[in-house]
Design a protein around this motif. Structure first.
Motif, PDB file in Angstrom:
ATOM      1  N   ALA A  79       0.966  -1.279  -0.122  1.00  0.00           N
ATOM      2  CA  ALA A  79       0.014   0.084  -0.006  1.00  0.00           C
ATOM      3  C   ALA A  79       0.805   1.219   0.060  1.00  0.00           C
ATOM      4  N   ALA A  80       1.889   1.244   0.953  1.00  0.00           N
ATOM      5  CA  ALA A  80       2.713   2.372   0.805  1.00  0.00           C
ATOM      6  C   ALA A  80       3.506   2.634  -0.428  1.00  0.00           C
ATOM      7  N   GLU A  81       3.976   1.431  -1.231  1.00  0.00           N
ATOM      8  CA  GLU A  81       4.459   1.571  -2.702  1.00  0.00           C
ATOM      9  C   GLU A  81       3.465   2.167  -3.459  1.00  0.00           C
ATOM     10  N   ALA A  82       2.258   1.622  -3.503  1.00  0.00           N
ATOM     11  CA  ALA A  82       1.092   2.126  -4.189  1.00  0.00           C
ATOM     12  C   ALA A  82       0.610   3.930  -4.088  1.00  0.00           C
ATOM     13  N   GLU A  83       0.717   4.294  -2.679  1.00  0.00           N
ATOM     14  CA  GLU A  83       0.525   5.546  -2.575  1.00  0.00           C
ATOM     15  C   GLU A  83       1.503   6.430  -2.999  1.00  0.00           C
ATOM     16  N   ALA A  84       3.032   5.806  -3.271  1.00  0.00           N
ATOM     17  CA  ALA A  84       3.867   6.567  -3.567  1.00  0.00           C
ATOM     18  C   ALA A  84       4.041   6.667  -5.062  1.00  0.00           C
ATOM     19  N   SER A  85       3.326   5.827  -5.776  1.00  0.00           N
ATOM     20  CA  SER A  85       3.196   5.721  -7.181  1.00  0.00           C
ATOM     21  C   SER A  85       1.998   6.927  -7.699  1.00  0.00           C
ATOM     22  N   GLU A  86       2.203   7.160  -9.043  1.00  0.00           N
ATOM     23  CA  GLU A  86       0.884   7.721  -9.467  1.00  0.00           C
ATOM     24  C   GLU A  86      -0.475   7.142  -9.933  1.00  0.00           C
ATOM     25  N   TRP A  87      -1.380   7.625  -9.289  1.00  0.00           N
ATOM     26  CA  TRP A  87      -2.987   7.031  -9.522  1.00  0.00           C
ATOM     27  C   TRP A  87      -3.703   8.214  -9.978  1.00  0.00           C
ATOM     28  N   VAL A  88      -4.434   7.612 -11.015  1.00  0.00           N
ATOM     29  CA  VAL A  88      -5.516   8.713 -11.540  1.00  0.00           C
ATOM     30  C   VAL A  88      -6.880   8.054 -11.527  1.00  0.00           C
ATOM     31  N   TRP A  89      -7.874   8.848 -11.554  1.00  0.00           N
ATOM     32  CA  TRP A  89      -9.279   8.355 -11.715  1.00  0.00           C
ATOM     33  C   TRP A  89      -9.470   7.615 -13.170  1.00  0.00           C
ATOM     34  N   PRO A  90     -10.016   6.374 -13.272  1.00  0.00           N
ATOM     35  CA  PRO A  90     -10.027   5.729 -14.641  1.00  0.00           C
ATOM     36  C   PRO A  90     -10.989   6.677 -15.386  1.00  0.00           C
ATOM     37  N   LEU A  91     -11.753   7.473 -15.014  1.00  0.00           N
ATOM     38  CA  LEU A  91     -12.781   8.517 -15.789  1.00  0.00           C
ATOM     39  C   LEU A  91     -13.222   9.522 -14.742  1.00  0.00           C
ATOM     40  N   GLU A  92     -13.961  10.330 -15.165  1.00  0.00           N
ATOM     41  CA  GLU A  92     -14.344  11.482 -14.277  1.00  0.00           C
ATOM     42  C   GLU A  92     -15.835  11.257 -14.347  1.00  0.00           C
ATOM     43  N   GLY A  93     -16.550  10.733 -13.153  1.00  0.00           N
ATOM     44  CA  GLY A  93     -17.669  10.470 -12.888  1.00  0.00           C
ATOM     45  C   GLY A  93     -17.805  10.390 -11.310  1.00  0.00           C
ATOM     46  N   ALA A  94     -19.054  10.359 -11.094  1.00  0.00           N
ATOM     47  CA  ALA A  94     -19.466  10.545  -9.442  1.00  0.00           C
ATOM     48  C   ALA A  94     -19.724   8.981  -9.219  1.00  0.00           C
ATOM     49  N   SER A 122     -20.484   6.601 -12.512  1.00  0.00           N
ATOM     50  CA  SER A 122     -21.312   7.264 -13.598  1.00  0.00           C
ATOM     51  C   SER A 122     -20.447   7.661 -14.830  1.00  0.00           C
ATOM     52  N   ALA A 123     -20.927   7.421 -16.060  1.00  0.00           N
ATOM     53  CA  ALA A 123     -20.427   7.914 -17.287  1.00  0.00           C
ATOM     54  C   ALA A 123     -21.215   8.004 -18.237  1.00  0.00           C
ATOM     55  N   GLU A 124     -20.716   8.400 -19.489  1.00  0.00           N
ATOM     56  CA  GLU A 124     -21.423   8.417 -20.721  1.00  0.00           C
ATOM     57  C   GLU A 124     -20.885   7.174 -21.762  1.00  0.00           C
ATOM     58  N   LEU A 125     -21.906   6.720 -22.465  1.00  0.00           N
ATOM     59  CA  LEU A 125     -21.665   5.490 -23.122  1.00  0.00           C
ATOM     60  C   LEU A 125     -20.625   5.781 -24.083  1.00  0.00           C
ATOM     61  N   GLY A 126     -19.636   5.066 -24.270  1.00  0.00           N
ATOM     62  CA  GLY A 126     -18.300   5.309 -25.198  1.00  0.00           C
ATOM     63  C   GLY A 126     -17.179   6.074 -24.471  1.00  0.00           C
ATOM     64  N   GLN A 127     -17.731   6.545 -23.217  1.00  0.00           N
ATOM     65  CA  GLN A 127     -16.563   7.415 -22.626  1.00  0.00           C
ATOM     66  C   GLN A 127     -15.093   6.780 -22.584  1.00  0.00           C
ATOM     67  N   GLU A 128     -14.088   7.252 -22.767  1.00  0.00           N
ATOM     68  CA  GLU A 128     -12.866   6.643 -22.519  1.00  0.00           C
ATOM     69  C   GLU A 128     -12.544   6.436 -21.044  1.00  0.00           C
ATOM     70  N   VAL A 129     -11.964   5.379 -21.061  1.00  0.00           N
ATOM     71  CA  VAL A 129     -11.503   4.567 -19.685  1.00  0.00           C
ATOM     72  C   VAL A 129      -9.940   4.711 -19.723  1.00  0.00           C
ATOM     73  N   VAL A 130      -9.478   4.974 -18.796  1.00  0.00           N
ATOM     74  CA  VAL A 130      -7.855   4.904 -18.781  1.00  0.00           C
ATOM     75  C   VAL A 130      -7.257   4.025 -17.567  1.00  0.00           C
ATOM     76  N   ALA A 131      -6.132   3.830 -17.374  1.00  0.00           N
ATOM     77  CA  ALA A 131      -5.620   2.936 -16.447  1.00  0.00           C
ATOM     78  C   ALA A 131      -5.454   3.741 -15.108  1.00  0.00           C
ATOM     79  N   ALA A 132      -5.922   3.376 -14.024  1.00  0.00           N
ATOM     80  CA  ALA A 132      -5.582   3.914 -12.590  1.00  0.00           C
ATOM     81  C   ALA A 132      -4.161   4.389 -12.355  1.00  0.00           C
ATOM     82  N   CYS A 133      -3.660   2.950 -12.575  1.00  0.00           N
ATOM     83  CA  CYS A 133      -2.109   3.015 -12.118  1.00  0.00           C
ATOM     84  C   CYS A 133      -1.477   2.160 -13.245  1.00  0.00           C
ATOM     85  N   GLY A 134      -0.159   2.584 -13.205  1.00  0.00           N
ATOM     86  CA  GLY A 134       0.615   1.866 -14.300  1.00  0.00           C
ATOM     87  C   GLY A 134       0.896   0.239 -13.934  1.00  0.00           C
ATOM     88  N   GLY A 135       1.357  -0.671 -14.998  1.00  0.00           N
ATOM     89  CA  GLY A 135       1.360  -1.942 -14.732  1.00  0.00           C
ATOM     90  C   GLY A 135       1.198  -2.625 -15.973  1.00  0.00           C
TER      91      GLY A 135
END
Length: 218
Positions: A79-94, A122-135
């Protein structure tokens, strides 16, 4: 008249008897040989013992602190390593359905009560999904409940899963991705969950056990 001469009587004590020895050696009491030979040396030994005891106690305290640090939570090494790495939301949504590993929630699609191993965004149909973390992408497959899924191994026993994707994905098994790289788009392939609008199922596992994705998304 006859004159009488009185001779002084000789003292009973002789001069030798009257002499009292004043030899310093007789009046000093115990000789230096009988006295402690090196009193300061005992003090030095005591100070050395105290210093050694203090050093031993300090080492023991340091060892105990290190052992406690190794066993304390709240975060594991992974978990500490994960916190130190870059994380992003897979998409913008509630978040429309929260993570729930202990409390049962009603599943409208299946008509029963069960846990929820991830979060639905929540999302739009066809909305792009990205990797939340590298791997490394370890699978691209169809799940009976979550539809088209992509699973990424983020290292240290940590994996991320993206469900309800469109059939055509941007990655295949074996690909390496960085946080923010496109992996696919939101689809409508999942049958195990019901939502009125399009959504993405996002899940995180640590050593095969589900964990709340919100721990890593902020």
């Amino acid at each position: 008249m006859e004159t009488v001469t009185l001779e002084p009587e000789e003292s009973e004590e002789t001069a030798g008897d009257a002499d009292i020895s004043t030899d310093p050696a007789d009046s000093e009491g115990p000789t230096e040989e009988g006295a402690p030979s090196d009193a300061p040396a005992e003090s030095d030994g005591s100070e050395t013992a105290n210093a050694e005891a203090a050093e031993t106690a300090a080492e023991a305290a340091a060892t105990a602190t290190e052992e406690a640090a190794e066993t304390l939570e709240p975060v594991t090494e992974a978990a500490a390593e994960a916190e130190a790495s870059e994380w992003v939301w897979p998409l913008e949504g509630a978040v429309v359905a929260a993570f729930s590993s202990d409390t049962l929630t009603y599943n409208e699609a299946l008509g029963d009560w069960r846990t929820h191993s991830g979060v639905d965004l929540s999302a739009e149909l066809g909305q792009e999904v990205v990797a939340a973390c590298g791997g490394t992408v370890i699978s691209v497959q169809d799940d009976v409940l979550l539809g088209r899924t992509v699973t990424v191994d983020c290292g240290s026993g940590l994996t991320t899963l993206y469900g309800n994707l469109a059939e055509d994905t941007a990655v295949t098994a074996g690909d390496t991705v960085a946080a923010g790289d496109a992996i696919g788009a939101v689809g409508e392939t999942a049958s195990g969950e019901a939502n009125e609008a399009a959504w993405l199922h996002f899940a995180v596992e640590q050593d095969g056990e589900p964990v709340d994705p919100m721990t890593y998304l902020w």
